[in-house]
Design an enzyme around this catalytic site. Structure first.
Site, PDB file in Angstrom:
ATOM      1  N   ASN A   1      33.734  39.580  37.760  1.00  0.00           N
ATOM      2  CA  ASN A   1      33.788  38.789  38.997  1.00  0.00           C
ATOM      3  C   ASN A   1      33.424  37.325  38.744  1.00  0.00           C
ATOM      4  OD1 ASN A   1      31.212  40.017  38.528  1.00  0.00           O
ATOM      5  ND2 ASN A   1      30.589  39.633  40.630  1.00  0.00           N
TER       6      ASN A   1
ATOM      7  N   GLU B   1      32.351  34.105  40.990  1.00  0.00           N
ATOM      8  CA  GLU B   1      31.947  33.667  42.332  1.00  0.00           C
ATOM      9  C   GLU B   1      32.132  32.156  42.500  1.00  0.00           C
ATOM     10  OE1 GLU B   1      28.014  35.304  42.991  1.00  0.00           O
ATOM     11  OE2 GLU B   1      28.884  37.314  43.273  1.00  0.00           O
TER      12      GLU B   1
ATOM     13  N   CYS C   1      37.076  39.175  42.664  1.00  0.00           N
ATOM     14  CA  CYS C   1      36.472  40.389  42.104  1.00  0.00           C
ATOM     15  C   CYS C   1      36.966  40.646  40.682  1.00  0.00           C
ATOM     16  CB  CYS C   1      36.850  41.606  42.940  1.00  0.00           C
ATOM     17  SG  CYS C   1      36.164  41.644  44.590  1.00  0.00           S
TER      18      CYS C   1
ATOM     19  N   GLU D   1      38.169  43.347  39.417  1.00  0.00           N
ATOM     20  CA  GLU D   1      39.421  44.121  39.349  1.00  0.00           C
ATOM     21  C   GLU D   1      40.636  43.214  39.453  1.00  0.00           C
ATOM     22  OE1 GLU D   1      36.743  44.607  41.215  1.00  0.00           O
ATOM     23  OE2 GLU D   1      36.575  46.676  41.910  1.00  0.00           O
TER      24      GLU D   1
ATOM     25  N   CYS E   1      36.750  47.086  46.152  1.00  0.00           N
ATOM     26  CA  CYS E   1      36.773  46.687  47.559  1.00  0.00           C
ATOM     27  C   CYS E   1      38.198  46.864  48.117  1.00  0.00           C
ATOM     28  CB  CYS E   1      36.319  45.232  47.708  1.00  0.00           C
ATOM     29  SG  CYS E   1      37.594  44.030  47.314  1.00  0.00           S
TER      30      CYS E   1
ATOM     31  N   CYS F   1      40.975  44.602  46.629  1.00  0.00           N
ATOM     32  CA  CYS F   1      41.383  45.019  45.273  1.00  0.00           C
ATOM     33  C   CYS F   1      42.215  46.294  45.318  1.00  0.00           C
ATOM     34  CB  CYS F   1      40.159  45.185  44.381  1.00  0.00           C
ATOM     35  SG  CYS F   1      39.376  43.597  44.015  1.00  0.00           S
TER      36      CYS F   1
END
Ligand code: THU
Length: 130
Positions: free
Chosen positions: A42, A44, A53, A55, A86, A89
């Site tokens: 990830n 940010e 993310c 993924e 999530c 994703c």
């Protein structure tokens, strides 16, 4: 590749996370039909919504390198609970491989494995645009 080998790759990828805000590091390893594995972590942002993310980092690396069909993805974090992808994703993965096996691991390498279409039933796809 075995489930545990893919989880090991996700765990190694987690080291690349940039997560100064949540301090929640996530790693992902995505196996292509070709056998090639693409990893991500990830990333940010101070403008939180710009975060990506693990993924999707792995998926976008893979797609932009020509891989379009996937067999499995492993996801791991420092959490004691299994880390599930999530919703965004799930949708992003579904675009390419709605039946992909999703391996959700915890920090102890325990995991559960289930098909993406169980995590995202009745998904929206390109067919819905016709
Ligand atoms: N995160 C992921 O990388 N993958 C998931 O499936 C869940 C959430 C990241 C996004 C953010 O950097 C941090 O975890 C906390 O939400």
């Amino acid at each position: 590749m075995t489930d545990l080998e893919l989880i090991e790759k996700a765990k190694a990828a987690m080291k690349g996370a940039y997560a100064p805000y949540s301090r929640f590091r996530v790693g992902a390893a995505l196996e292509g039909r070709s056998g090639k594995v693409f990893t991500g972590a990830n990333v940010e942002n101070a403008s939180y919504g710009a975060t990506c993310c693990a993924e999707r980092v792995a998926l976008f690396k893979a797609v932009t390198e020509g891989e379009r069909d996937f067999t499995a993805i492993a996801v791991i974090s420092d959490s004691g609970s299994h880390t599930f992808p999530c919703g965004i994703c799930r949708q992003a993965l579904s675009e390419f491989s709605p039946g992909i096996a999703v391996i959700c691991a915890n920090r102890n390498m325990d995991y559960e494995k289930l098909p993406l279409n169980e995590l995202l039933p009745h998904s929206f796809s390109g067919k819905d645009l016709e």
